[in-house]
Design a protein around this motif. Structure first.
Motif, PDB file in Angstrom:
ATOM      1  N   MET A  90       0.794  -1.228   0.000  1.00  0.00           N
ATOM      2  CA  MET A  90       0.000   0.000   0.000  1.00  0.00           C
ATOM      3  C   MET A  90       0.833   1.288   0.000  1.00  0.00           C
ATOM      4  O   MET A  90       0.527   2.204  -0.757  1.00  0.00           O
ATOM      5  N   PRO A  91       1.889   1.408   0.811  1.00  0.00           N
ATOM      6  CA  PRO A  91       2.663   2.657   0.780  1.00  0.00           C
ATOM      7  C   PRO A  91       3.340   2.919  -0.565  1.00  0.00           C
ATOM      8  O   PRO A  91       3.594   4.070  -0.916  1.00  0.00           O
ATOM      9  N   ASP A 104       6.010   7.841   6.676  1.00  0.00           N
ATOM     10  CA  ASP A 104       6.825   6.631   6.741  1.00  0.00           C
ATOM     11  C   ASP A 104       5.980   5.400   6.410  1.00  0.00           C
ATOM     12  O   ASP A 104       4.822   5.288   6.819  1.00  0.00           O
ATOM     13  N   LYS A 105       6.578   4.464   5.672  1.00  0.00           N
ATOM     14  CA  LYS A 105       5.863   3.253   5.258  1.00  0.00           C
ATOM     15  C   LYS A 105       5.384   2.446   6.455  1.00  0.00           C
ATOM     16  O   LYS A 105       4.287   1.884   6.439  1.00  0.00           O
ATOM     17  N   THR A 106       6.192   2.397   7.491  1.00  0.00           N
ATOM     18  CA  THR A 106       5.834   1.616   8.677  1.00  0.00           C
ATOM     19  C   THR A 106       4.574   2.162   9.333  1.00  0.00           C
ATOM     20  O   THR A 106       3.719   1.392   9.782  1.00  0.00           O
ATOM     21  N   ILE A 107       4.437   3.463   9.359  1.00  0.00           N
ATOM     22  CA  ILE A 107       3.258   4.077   9.971  1.00  0.00           C
ATOM     23  C   ILE A 107       2.001   3.717   9.185  1.00  0.00           C
ATOM     24  O   ILE A 107       0.956   3.412   9.773  1.00  0.00           O
ATOM     25  N   ILE A 108       2.104   3.719   7.867  1.00  0.00           N
ATOM     26  CA  ILE A 108       0.947   3.380   7.034  1.00  0.00           C
ATOM     27  C   ILE A 108       0.527   1.934   7.273  1.00  0.00           C
ATOM     28  O   ILE A 108      -0.660   1.636   7.465  1.00  0.00           O
ATOM     29  N   VAL A 109       1.501   1.034   7.290  1.00  0.00           N
ATOM     30  CA  VAL A 109       1.188  -0.387   7.491  1.00  0.00           C
ATOM     31  C   VAL A 109       0.608  -0.615   8.884  1.00  0.00           C
ATOM     32  O   VAL A 109      -0.394  -1.321   9.045  1.00  0.00           O
TER      33      VAL A 109
END
Length: 127
Positions: A90-91, A104-109
């Motif tokens: 998704m990111p 940040d990608k981690t926050i989105i996931v």
């Protein structure tokens, strides 16, 4: 026209086992099989619920079979695996920018997993 035969590359049945990317892809696609079984079982369960208490009791006894329980656990694991692979993509597919900075990608996931947990908790409380 020439009588030459065109080159046809030989492809074995296990061509996908040689590359880790294709192995991962095939495993991911194979996880749909338990999900199909779960969907069919759930559909029949709804039909049995409509038919009456005897049909519903028969469906419940079928669902308590250890093989069916194992297949349903595999379906759950397969759906979680699909969710994880989708959430991790998704990111890259839809990057979120806030005030000109990419999130940040981690926050989105993690936000997606938090949404799944919140919805699951809501459904558990509701039912």
């Amino acid at each position: 026209m020439s009588n030459r035969k065109p080159y046809v590359r030989e492809m074995t049945r296990t061509w996908w086992k040689d590359d880790p990317f294709y192995r991962f892809y095939m495993v991911r696609e194979a996880t749909i099989l338990p999900l199909i079984f779960f969907t069919i079982c759930l559909t029949f369960g709804l039909g049995c619920l409509v038919k009456g208490p005897e049909a519903w009791a028969g469906w419940l006894s079928f669902m308590s079979n250890p093989i069916v329980v194992v297949l349903n656990i595999l379906a759950l694991l397969g759906s979680l695996f699909h969710a994880q692979t989708f959430f991790s993509m998704m990111p890259q597919v839809m990057p979120i920018t806030i005030k000109g900075k990419k999130l940040d990608k981690t926050i989105i996931v993690l936000a997606q997993w938090a949404a799944v947990a919140a919805i699951s908790l809501f459904v558990l409380v509701l039912v």
